[in-house]
Design a protein around this motif. Structure first.
Motif, PDB file in Angstrom:
ATOM      1  N   PHE A   9    -124.460 119.651  18.059  1.00 16.42           N
ATOM      2  CA  PHE A   9    -123.544 120.776  18.123  1.00 16.42           C
ATOM      3  C   PHE A   9    -124.161 121.897  18.944  1.00 16.42           C
ATOM      4  CE2 PHE A   9    -126.389 121.863  14.738  1.00 16.42           C
ATOM      5  CZ  PHE A   9    -126.531 123.245  14.809  1.00 16.42           C
ATOM      6  N   LEU A  10    -123.289 122.802  19.374  1.00 18.63           N
ATOM      7  CA  LEU A  10    -123.687 124.052  20.013  1.00 18.63           C
ATOM      8  C   LEU A  10    -122.924 125.155  19.311  1.00 18.63           C
ATOM      9  CD1 LEU A  10    -124.849 125.884  22.292  1.00 18.63           C
ATOM     10  CD2 LEU A  10    -122.814 125.272  23.621  1.00 18.63           C
ATOM     11  N   GLU A  11    -123.626 126.197  18.876  1.00 21.48           N
ATOM     12  CA  GLU A  11    -122.969 127.316  18.228  1.00 21.48           C
ATOM     13  C   GLU A  11    -123.392 128.618  18.901  1.00 21.48           C
ATOM     14  OE1 GLU A  11    -122.190 128.422  13.729  1.00 21.48           O
ATOM     15  OE2 GLU A  11    -124.228 128.986  14.314  1.00 21.48           O
ATOM     16  N   ASN A  30    -129.140 118.148  19.320  1.00 22.95           N
ATOM     17  CA  ASN A  30    -128.564 116.877  19.753  1.00 22.95           C
ATOM     18  C   ASN A  30    -128.902 115.769  18.756  1.00 22.95           C
ATOM     19  OD1 ASN A  30    -131.222 116.268  20.308  1.00 22.95           O
ATOM     20  ND2 ASN A  30    -130.905 115.831  22.482  1.00 22.95           N
ATOM     21  N   GLY A  31    -129.312 116.170  17.564  1.00 18.31           N
ATOM     22  CA  GLY A  31    -129.671 115.205  16.532  1.00 18.31           C
ATOM     23  C   GLY A  31    -131.155 114.928  16.491  1.00 18.31           C
ATOM     24  N   ARG A  32    -131.817 115.050  17.609  1.00 21.08           N
ATOM     25  CA  ARG A  32    -133.264 114.836  17.680  1.00 21.08           C
ATOM     26  C   ARG A  32    -134.012 116.139  17.925  1.00 21.08           C
ATOM     27  NH1 ARG A  32    -136.686 110.335  18.523  1.00 21.08           N
ATOM     28  NH2 ARG A  32    -138.630 110.947  19.500  1.00 21.08           N
ATOM     29  N   LYS A 112    -134.619 121.907  26.807  1.00 24.69           N
ATOM     30  CA  LYS A 112    -133.512 121.384  27.609  1.00 24.69           C
ATOM     31  C   LYS A 112    -133.052 120.106  26.925  1.00 24.69           C
ATOM     32  CE  LYS A 112    -132.421 119.785  32.260  1.00 24.69           C
ATOM     33  NZ  LYS A 112    -132.989 119.629  33.612  1.00 24.69           N
ATOM     34  N   LEU A 113    -131.761 120.027  26.633  1.00 24.79           N
ATOM     35  CA  LEU A 113    -131.232 118.835  25.985  1.00 24.79           C
ATOM     36  C   LEU A 113    -129.806 118.584  26.415  1.00 24.79           C
ATOM     37  CD1 LEU A 113    -129.190 119.805  23.506  1.00 24.79           C
ATOM     38  CD2 LEU A 113    -131.332 120.298  22.389  1.00 24.79           C
ATOM     39  N   GLU A 114    -129.314 117.406  26.046  1.00 26.32           N
ATOM     40  CA  GLU A 114    -127.943 117.018  26.373  1.00 26.32           C
ATOM     41  C   GLU A 114    -127.244 116.598  25.086  1.00 26.32           C
ATOM     42  OE1 GLU A 114    -125.928 114.069  29.579  1.00 26.32           O
ATOM     43  OE2 GLU A 114    -127.105 113.075  28.023  1.00 26.32           O
ATOM     44  N   ILE A 115    -125.964 116.998  24.991  1.00 31.56           N
ATOM     45  CA  ILE A 115    -125.103 116.449  23.954  1.00 31.56           C
ATOM     46  C   ILE A 115    -123.857 115.893  24.634  1.00 31.56           C
ATOM     47  CG2 ILE A 115    -125.984 117.927  22.114  1.00 31.56           C
ATOM     48  CD1 ILE A 115    -123.528 119.623  22.279  1.00 31.56           C
ATOM     49  N   ILE A 116    -123.251 114.921  24.004  1.00 32.35           N
ATOM     50  CA  ILE A 116    -122.041 114.294  24.523  1.00 32.35           C
ATOM     51  C   ILE A 116    -120.866 114.806  23.693  1.00 32.35           C
ATOM     52  CG2 ILE A 116    -120.868 112.127  25.067  1.00 32.35           C
ATOM     53  CD1 ILE A 116    -123.552 112.610  26.572  1.00 32.35           C
ATOM     54  N   VAL A 117    -119.808 115.262  24.377  1.00 31.09           N
ATOM     55  CA  VAL A 117    -118.649 115.834  23.695  1.00 31.09           C
ATOM     56  C   VAL A 117    -117.369 115.178  24.194  1.00 31.09           C
ATOM     57  CG1 VAL A 117    -119.787 118.038  23.290  1.00 31.09           C
ATOM     58  CG2 VAL A 117    -118.458 117.737  25.356  1.00 31.09           C
ATOM     59  N   GLU A 118    -116.310 115.370  23.431  1.00 35.49           N
ATOM     60  CA  GLU A 118    -115.007 114.828  23.798  1.00 35.49           C
ATOM     61  C   GLU A 118    -114.110 115.964  24.293  1.00 35.49           C
ATOM     62  OE1 GLU A 118    -113.721 112.719  20.335  1.00 35.49           O
ATOM     63  OE2 GLU A 118    -115.055 111.046  20.773  1.00 35.49           O
ATOM     64  N   PRO A 119    -113.125 115.651  25.144  1.00 34.72           N
ATOM     65  CA  PRO A 119    -112.244 116.688  25.687  1.00 34.72           C
ATOM     66  C   PRO A 119    -111.569 117.550  24.624  1.00 34.72           C
ATOM     67  CG  PRO A 119    -111.950 114.666  26.920  1.00 34.72           C
ATOM     68  CD  PRO A 119    -112.846 114.330  25.748  1.00 34.72           C
ATOM     69  N   SER A 120    -111.145 116.963  23.516  1.00 27.74           N
ATOM     70  CA  SER A 120    -110.486 117.762  22.477  1.00 27.74           C
ATOM     71  C   SER A 120    -111.443 118.780  21.864  1.00 27.74           C
ATOM     72  CB  SER A 120    -109.906 116.867  21.380  1.00 27.74           C
ATOM     73  OG  SER A 120    -110.935 116.136  20.738  1.00 27.74           O
ATOM     74  N   ALA A 121    -112.717 118.433  21.759  1.00 28.28           N
ATOM     75  CA  ALA A 121    -113.704 119.380  21.234  1.00 28.28           C
ATOM     76  C   ALA A 121    -113.894 120.544  22.210  1.00 28.28           C
ATOM     77  CB  ALA A 121    -115.033 118.666  20.985  1.00 28.28           C
ATOM     78  N   GLY A 144    -120.524 117.797  18.803  1.00 29.10           N
ATOM     79  CA  GLY A 144    -120.813 116.624  19.611  1.00 29.10           C
ATOM     80  C   GLY A 144    -119.994 115.433  19.167  1.00 29.10           C
ATOM     81  N   ARG A 145    -119.921 114.456  20.022  1.00 28.98           N
ATOM     82  CA  ARG A 145    -119.126 113.249  19.757  1.00 28.98           C
ATOM     83  C   ARG A 145    -119.593 112.510  18.504  1.00 28.98           C
ATOM     84  NH1 ARG A 145    -119.238 108.715  24.254  1.00 28.98           N
ATOM     85  NH2 ARG A 145    -121.344 108.569  23.467  1.00 28.98           N
ATOM     86  N   ASP A 146    -120.857 112.608  18.151  1.00 28.01           N
ATOM     87  CA  ASP A 146    -121.377 111.889  17.001  1.00 28.01           C
ATOM     88  C   ASP A 146    -121.028 112.543  15.667  1.00 28.01           C
ATOM     89  OD1 ASP A 146    -123.012 114.058  17.424  1.00 28.01           O
ATOM     90  OD2 ASP A 146    -124.880 112.954  17.322  1.00 28.01           O
ATOM     91  N   ASN A 147    -120.222 113.606  15.665  1.00 24.09           N
ATOM     92  CA  ASN A 147    -119.796 114.263  14.433  1.00 24.09           C
ATOM     93  C   ASN A 147    -118.411 113.825  13.984  1.00 24.09           C
ATOM     94  OD1 ASN A 147    -122.003 116.067  13.782  1.00 24.09           O
ATOM     95  ND2 ASN A 147    -121.531 116.968  15.745  1.00 24.09           N
ATOM     96  N   ARG A 148    -117.821 112.864  14.671  1.00 23.57           N
ATOM     97  CA  ARG A 148    -116.500 112.385  14.255  1.00 23.57           C
ATOM     98  C   ARG A 148    -116.560 111.793  12.859  1.00 23.57           C
ATOM     99  NH1 ARG A 148    -114.946 108.573  19.151  1.00 23.57           N
ATOM    100  NH2 ARG A 148    -117.121 108.108  18.846  1.00 23.57           N
ATOM    101  N   LEU A 149    -115.517 112.029  12.104  1.00 21.80           N
ATOM    102  CA  LEU A 149    -115.425 111.422  10.780  1.00 21.80           C
ATOM    103  C   LEU A 149    -115.044 109.958  10.960  1.00 21.80           C
ATOM    104  CD1 LEU A 149    -113.518 114.217   8.870  1.00 21.80           C
ATOM    105  CD2 LEU A 149    -115.955 113.737   8.830  1.00 21.80           C
TER     106      LEU A 149
END
Length: 153
Positions: A9-11, A30-32, A112-121, A144-149
């Protein structure tokens, strides 16, 4: 969602303001890797960036935002870009923590890190950024994409 349980996530949260600017607390994971910095910005700058996210990535291949000073007191940047043609979007984030410049360069904290997100997010984040900049209070979070339920059905 509880932030401690989020994978990526990014806040952005406004923690101080005056008539000319506000201070953003930026928290990212980014989880790590996980990092926090605090930087100054203006309503105009944040609103202008939020406008570039409208319908992203339909009109832009990349979009970039930065505030603070690289190798200075504090810095934050984010760059959104397309990973492929099926809607996967990457977000590269750079943070530098507040360390006075008279200290050794090695003492400055950088991430420096990367997260993957979806267009709706991104759509939800864009609306939250608009509200954050206009109201100059509250927070905007990009999941991030990995937070989907995920259903167990």
């Amino acid at each position: 969602m509880d932030k401690e349980k989020l994978k990526s996530f990014l806040e952005l949260e406004i923690i101080w303001k005056d008539d000319d600017m506000f201070e953003l607390k930026v928290t990212v994971s980014n989880g790590r890797y996980y990092g926090i910095t605090e930087v100054y910005d203006t309503t105009e700058s944040l609103l202008n960036f939020a406008q570039t996210l409208i319908n992203f990535p339909n009109h832009h291949q990349t979009t970039f935002y930065e505030t603070g000073y690289k190798d200075g007191y504090a810095y934050f940047s984010m760059r959104f870009y397309c990973i492929d043609k099926i809607g996967h979007i990457g977000l590269e984030i750079n943070l530098e923590d507040k360390v006075a410049t008279e200290f050794r360069e090695e003492q400055k904290n950088k991430l420096k890190l990367e997260i993957i997100v979806e267009p709706s997010a991104i759509d939800n984040f864009q609306r939250a950024l608009d509200k954050l900049a206009i109201n100059q209070k509250g927070f905007a979070i990009l999941y991030g994409r990995d937070n989907r339920l995920i259903s167990n059905f």
